[in-house]
Enzyme design. Structure first.
Site, short mmCIF file in Angstrom:
data_model
loop_
_atom_site.label_atom_id
_atom_site.label_comp_id
_atom_site.label_asym_id
_atom_site.label_seq_id
_atom_site.Cartn_x
_atom_site.Cartn_y
_atom_site.Cartn_z
N SER A 140 0.67 -1.23 0.06
CA SER A 140 0.01 -0.06 0.22
C SER A 140 1.01 1.13 -0.11
O SER A 140 2.16 1.36 0.54
CB SER A 140 -0.80 0.24 1.42
OG SER A 140 -1.49 1.29 1.25
N HIS A 141 0.31 2.25 -0.36
CA HIS A 141 1.14 3.60 -0.24
C HIS A 141 1.19 4.11 1.10
O HIS A 141 1.82 5.01 1.50
CB HIS A 141 0.45 4.51 -1.19
CG HIS A 141 0.44 4.56 -2.62
ND1 HIS A 141 -0.23 3.62 -3.31
CD2 HIS A 141 0.89 5.29 -3.45
CE1 HIS A 141 0.34 3.66 -4.27
NE2 HIS A 141 1.02 4.79 -4.68
N SER A 142 0.62 3.29 1.99
CA SER A 142 0.47 3.89 3.35
C SER A 142 0.92 2.64 4.48
O SER A 142 0.28 1.60 4.16
CB SER A 142 -1.06 4.30 3.85
OG SER A 142 -1.01 4.24 5.28
N ASP A 195 -2.36 -1.87 -3.69
CA ASP A 195 -3.45 -0.82 -3.78
C ASP A 195 -3.56 -0.28 -5.17
O ASP A 195 -4.59 -0.38 -5.91
CB ASP A 195 -3.50 0.07 -2.48
CG ASP A 195 -2.40 0.90 -2.35
OD1 ASP A 195 -1.35 0.94 -3.15
OD2 ASP A 195 -2.38 1.56 -1.27
N SER A 248 1.39 3.24 -8.61
CA SER A 248 2.50 3.13 -8.77
C SER A 248 3.18 2.00 -7.84
O SER A 248 4.16 1.51 -7.92
CB SER A 248 3.37 4.64 -7.90
OG SER A 248 3.12 4.45 -6.47
#
Length: 135
Positions: A13-15, A74, A77
């Site tokens: 995930s980006h987070s 997700d 990128s």
């Protein structure tokens, strides 16, 4: 069933918080999935939002038990970063980028992996999560 026979799962995930929370939710909903090797790879090394090739590679290596690694992502990128790592042979042998919804696919993948299923079955279960209807 030996832990060495289980498919590993990486959730990108980006987070960092989202990745870790989805790991916890998927393992919690999977009941007996405590032995399934699942790792989050979220955010950047500095704790910001984004994706990190190094964190993804480390997570994949940490869950590799020789039965393959399923990677779910997700957004944009995250997908591109995993594709680049696969193209450069930077991930364990038999690592697959799984086209699946992040949360529902993660739960399906962990539940299926907990049964000792092979990588193809884990991938299929996660992909089938696209068909889950909510209304």
């Amino acid at each position: 069933m030996s832990e060495a026979k289980l498919v590993g799962i990486v959730l990108v995930s980006h987070s960092a918080e989202v990745a870790a929370s989805v790991v916890a939710l998927a393992k919690g909903l999977a009941g007996g999935a405590a032995a399934v090797p699942v790792a989050p790879a979220g955010g950047t090394e500095g704790g910001g939002l984004g994706t990190s090739a190094e964190l993804i590679s480390a997570a994949a290596a940490s869950v590799d038990r020789g039965a393959g690694v399923a990677v779910l992502t997700d957004l944009g990128s995250a997908v591109l970063t995993v594709k680049a790592l696969l193209a450069e042979d930077e991930l364990p042998e038999d690592t697959r980028l799984v086209d699946a919804p992040f949360l529902e696919g993660a739960v399906a993948a962990v539940v299926t992996a907990s049964t000792g299923a092979d990588l193809a079955a884990v991938e299929a279960a996660a992909t089938e999560a696209y068909a889950y209807r909510k209304v």
